[in-house]
Design a protein around this motif. Structure first.
Motif, PDB file in Angstrom:
ATOM      1  N   GLY A   1     -11.221  16.817 -12.486  1.00 38.17           N
ATOM      2  CA  GLY A   1     -12.317  16.756 -12.390  1.00 38.17           C
ATOM      3  C   GLY A   1     -12.414  15.920 -11.130  1.00 38.17           C
ATOM      4  N   GLU A   2     -11.680  14.937 -10.899  1.00 33.42           N
ATOM      5  CA  GLU A   2     -11.280  13.210 -10.780  1.00 33.42           C
ATOM      6  C   GLU A   2     -10.951  14.070  -9.227  1.00 33.42           C
ATOM      7  OE1 GLU A   2     -10.125   9.849 -13.810  1.00 33.42           O
ATOM      8  OE2 GLU A   2      -8.831  11.028 -13.298  1.00 33.42           O
ATOM      9  N   ALA A   3     -11.608  12.979  -8.092  1.00 31.75           N
ATOM     10  CA  ALA A   3     -11.030  12.684  -6.487  1.00 31.75           C
ATOM     11  C   ALA A   3      -9.570  11.940  -7.129  1.00 31.75           C
ATOM     12  CB  ALA A   3     -12.110  12.321  -5.887  1.00 31.75           C
ATOM     13  N   TYR A   4      -8.916  11.871  -6.062  1.00 30.38           N
ATOM     14  CA  TYR A   4      -7.746  11.097  -6.095  1.00 30.38           C
ATOM     15  C   TYR A   4      -7.552  10.070  -4.783  1.00 30.38           C
ATOM     16  CZ  TYR A   4      -2.860   9.129  -7.788  1.00 30.38           C
ATOM     17  OH  TYR A   4      -2.178   8.523  -8.046  1.00 30.38           O
ATOM     18  N   LEU A   5      -7.469   8.888  -5.303  1.00 28.12           N
ATOM     19  CA  LEU A   5      -7.221   8.272  -3.557  1.00 28.12           C
ATOM     20  C   LEU A   5      -5.231   7.587  -3.938  1.00 28.12           C
ATOM     21  CD1 LEU A   5     -10.235   6.010  -2.749  1.00 28.12           C
ATOM     22  CD2 LEU A   5      -9.445   7.867  -2.053  1.00 28.12           C
ATOM     23  N   ALA A   6      -4.480   8.470  -3.414  1.00 26.89           N
ATOM     24  CA  ALA A   6      -2.821   7.663  -3.560  1.00 26.89           C
ATOM     25  C   ALA A   6      -2.858   6.518  -2.760  1.00 26.89           C
ATOM     26  CB  ALA A   6      -2.863   8.819  -2.971  1.00 26.89           C
TER      27      ALA A   6
ATOM     28  N   GLY B   1       1.018   5.856  -0.674  1.00 29.49           N
ATOM     29  CA  GLY B   1       1.826   6.343  -0.608  1.00 29.49           C
ATOM     30  C   GLY B   1       1.663   8.651  -0.773  1.00 29.49           C
ATOM     31  N   PRO B   2       2.544   8.579  -0.081  1.00 28.91           N
ATOM     32  CA  PRO B   2       2.458  10.461  -0.042  1.00 28.91           C
ATOM     33  C   PRO B   2       1.097  10.538  -0.745  1.00 28.91           C
ATOM     34  CG  PRO B   2       4.809   9.989   0.334  1.00 28.91           C
ATOM     35  CD  PRO B   2       3.970   8.706  -0.764  1.00 28.91           C
ATOM     36  N   ALA B   3       0.566  11.143  -0.621  1.00 21.02           N
ATOM     37  CA  ALA B   3      -0.663  12.171  -1.148  1.00 21.02           C
ATOM     38  C   ALA B   3      -0.189  12.928  -1.710  1.00 21.02           C
ATOM     39  CB  ALA B   3      -2.168  12.462  -0.645  1.00 21.02           C
ATOM     40  N   PRO B   4      -0.629  13.323  -2.914  1.00 18.72           N
ATOM     41  CA  PRO B   4      -0.223  14.801  -3.779  1.00 18.72           C
ATOM     42  C   PRO B   4      -0.903  15.982  -3.670  1.00 18.72           C
ATOM     43  CG  PRO B   4      -1.725  12.829  -5.392  1.00 18.72           C
ATOM     44  CD  PRO B   4      -1.506  12.455  -4.026  1.00 18.72           C
ATOM     45  N   PRO B   5      -0.647  17.190  -4.105  1.00 18.94           N
ATOM     46  CA  PRO B   5      -1.417  18.513  -3.384  1.00 18.94           C
ATOM     47  C   PRO B   5      -2.426  18.253  -4.458  1.00 18.94           C
ATOM     48  CG  PRO B   5       0.515  18.754  -4.208  1.00 18.94           C
ATOM     49  CD  PRO B   5       0.859  17.589  -4.234  1.00 18.94           C
TER      50      PRO B   5
ATOM     51  N   GLU C   1      -7.245  18.764  -3.795  1.00 20.91           N
ATOM     52  CA  GLU C   1      -8.306  19.533  -3.091  1.00 20.91           C
ATOM     53  C   GLU C   1      -8.987  17.889  -2.736  1.00 20.91           C
ATOM     54  OE1 GLU C   1     -11.053  22.443  -2.951  1.00 20.91           O
ATOM     55  OE2 GLU C   1      -8.993  23.483  -2.886  1.00 20.91           O
ATOM     56  N   ALA C   2      -9.546  17.279  -3.503  1.00 22.19           N
ATOM     57  CA  ALA C   2     -10.428  15.700  -3.517  1.00 22.19           C
ATOM     58  C   ALA C   2      -9.770  14.414  -3.511  1.00 22.19           C
ATOM     59  CB  ALA C   2     -11.788  15.988  -4.372  1.00 22.19           C
ATOM     60  N   VAL C   3      -8.511  14.719  -2.611  1.00 21.94           N
ATOM     61  CA  VAL C   3      -7.096  14.014  -2.418  1.00 21.94           C
ATOM     62  C   VAL C   3      -6.900  12.996  -0.899  1.00 21.94           C
ATOM     63  CG1 VAL C   3      -4.976  13.389  -3.091  1.00 21.94           C
ATOM     64  CG2 VAL C   3      -5.868  15.203  -4.249  1.00 21.94           C
ATOM     65  N   TRP C   4      -6.813  11.800  -1.128  1.00 22.97           N
ATOM     66  CA  TRP C   4      -7.092  11.508  -0.088  1.00 22.97           C
ATOM     67  C   TRP C   4      -5.688  10.061  -0.062  1.00 22.97           C
ATOM     68  CZ3 TRP C   4     -11.315  12.654  -1.261  1.00 22.97           C
ATOM     69  CH2 TRP C   4     -12.067  13.437  -0.856  1.00 22.97           C
ATOM     70  N   SER C   5      -4.673   9.860   0.439  1.00 16.40           N
ATOM     71  CA  SER C   5      -4.123   8.626   1.087  1.00 16.40           C
ATOM     72  C   SER C   5      -4.582   7.782   1.551  1.00 16.40           C
ATOM     73  CB  SER C   5      -2.697   8.896   1.231  1.00 16.40           C
ATOM     74  OG  SER C   5      -1.754   8.143   0.843  1.00 16.40           O
ATOM     75  N   LEU C   6      -4.941   5.990   0.899  1.00 15.73           N
ATOM     76  CA  LEU C   6      -4.809   5.419   1.505  1.00 15.73           C
ATOM     77  C   LEU C   6      -3.967   4.646   2.180  1.00 15.73           C
ATOM     78  CD1 LEU C   6      -5.878   3.057  -1.694  1.00 15.73           C
ATOM     79  CD2 LEU C   6      -7.704   3.632   0.331  1.00 15.73           C
ATOM     80  N   SER C   7      -2.556   4.983   2.227  1.00 15.11           N
ATOM     81  CA  SER C   7      -1.816   4.593   3.475  1.00 15.11           C
ATOM     82  C   SER C   7      -0.466   5.793   2.954  1.00 15.11           C
ATOM     83  CB  SER C   7      -1.523   3.464   3.513  1.00 15.11           C
ATOM     84  OG  SER C   7       0.384   3.283   3.900  1.00 15.11           O
ATOM     85  N   PRO C   8       0.147   6.760   4.235  1.00 19.81           N
ATOM     86  CA  PRO C   8       0.894   6.968   3.368  1.00 19.81           C
ATOM     87  C   PRO C   8       2.115   6.568   3.879  1.00 19.81           C
ATOM     88  CG  PRO C   8      -1.061   7.946   4.856  1.00 19.81           C
ATOM     89  CD  PRO C   8      -0.922   7.173   4.550  1.00 19.81           C
TER      90      PRO C   8
END
Ligand code: TXA
Ligand code: MG
Length: 313
Positions: free
Chosen positions: A241-246, A248-252, A254-261
């Motif tokens: 249920g959580e969105a995620y801000l990574a 480094g590389p974003a994990p797979p 839906e609601a996932v963003w990377s601040l910097s890959p």
């Protein structure tokens, strides 16, 4: 970045002269600006943001010469200004009695915060207006700062007569706020777009913040930068249920963003508020954020994230 049509800047100058508010881009975040000497216009800023009147505003000026008409800068302040202006550094110094920044904008303090922003649109506006413009970040009080025109319009657009588009903000976190005086080392009141390391390389070691600083620089002490969803820090992975801000590389997911890959702190700072907003829009149960290193721009990123997570210190 290109300069806006002259007519846009002229419309903004006319609005400022008429005591109206203007949304303006800076290299850090978008601001909600007013003529610094117009107490009525300044009152409208506090009202539009829902900002407590004890939290003073930053006076934006074109350059060091203009800053010295507003504030009495000690030598270390001039040294820092010469090195870092125009740019994401704000200096807090004694206010000049006829410096053109009204009492309300200074929250009645005998000091004033000044900065010369680098964004070409902000520079064009300040040059054409010819007097200081006070501008807090254009969010409603306690919300994430806007780093895109659309976000600024969503936050406080209804209060502005004119909005200038400057594209996405390159720095993405607010200016570093430093108190300077004649007889003591500078104090860091808010980490921001210029790193502590860069400042100390020029000005020598800073003094630790004083107990009084939180009261004097209230932006430090209240819940700030918060999206609607609760924020959970140092999260290795999102929970259901959580969105995620990574970072480094974003994990797979839906609601996932990377601040910097690539794990670049400048890129992460530039993306921070826009990604927090994007994550929030998905209506998650929470926003989990990966660990971010605390050096360089990571100090400002960590500061904003802790406040978004509800830490008050
Ligand atoms: O990057 C920025 O600084 C952006 C852009 C628009 O320039 N502006 C910004 O303003 O972040 P604002 O109002 O959101 O934050 C101003 C900070 C607050 O933490 C306030 O308490 C502090 O500066 N401040 C202003 N005047 C002060 C003073 N006289 N003494 C101590 N702190 C002061
Ligand atoms: Mg702010």
């Amino acid at each position: 970045m290109t300069s806006p049509p002259r007519s846009d800047v002229e419309a903004a100058v006319a609005a400022l002269r008429a005591g109206r508010l203007v949304i303006l881009p800076t290299e850090t975040v978008y601001g909600l600006g007013a003529a610094a000497g117009n107490a009525r216009a300044v009152a409208a800023i506090y009202a539009a943001k829902g900002r407590p009147r004890f939290n003073p505003l930053i006076a934006h000026v074109q350059d060091l010469a203009a800053a010295e008409r507003v504030a009495r800068l000690p030598p270390v302040g001039r040294t820092l200004a010469e090195r870092f202006w125009p740019g994401p550094l704000t200096l807090v110094a004694p206010a000049r009695p006829d410096g053109g920044v009204c009492d309300l904008a200074r929250a009645g303090l005998d000091t004033v915060a000044v900065r010369a922003p680098a964004h070409p649109v902000a520079q064009a506006l300040l040059r054409a207006f010819g007097a200081p413009v006070v501008a807090p970040s254009a969010n409603r009080s306690g919300r994430p700062s806007p780093t895109r025109l659309a976000d600024a319009l969503e936050e406080t657009g209804a209060a502005a007569a004119v909005a200038l588009d400057g594209g996405p903000c390159a720095v993405g976190v607010e200016s570093t706020v430093v108190a300077v005086s004649d007889d003591a080392p500078p104090r860091l009141l808010r980490p921001g777009g210029v790193t502590r390391e860069a400042l100390e390389a020029v000005a020598g070691s800073f003094a630790p913040a004083e107990a009084n600083d939180a009261r004097r620089s209230p932006g430090r002490s209240t819940l700030h930068y918060a999206p609607d969803a609760p924020v959970r820090l140092n999260a290795a992975a999102p929970r259901q249920g959580e969105a995620y801000l990574a970072f480094g590389p974003a994990p797979p997911g839906e609601a996932v963003w990377s601040l910097s890959p690539t794990g670049d702190l400048a890129e992460a700072a530039a993306n921070l508020f826009a990604h927090l907003r994007a994550a929030d829009r998905t209506g998650p149960t929470g926003i989990a954020v990966a660990p971010i290193p605390e050096h360089g721009l990571g100090e400002a990123i960590g500061d904003r994230l802790r406040r978004a997570a509800g830490w008050t210190g």
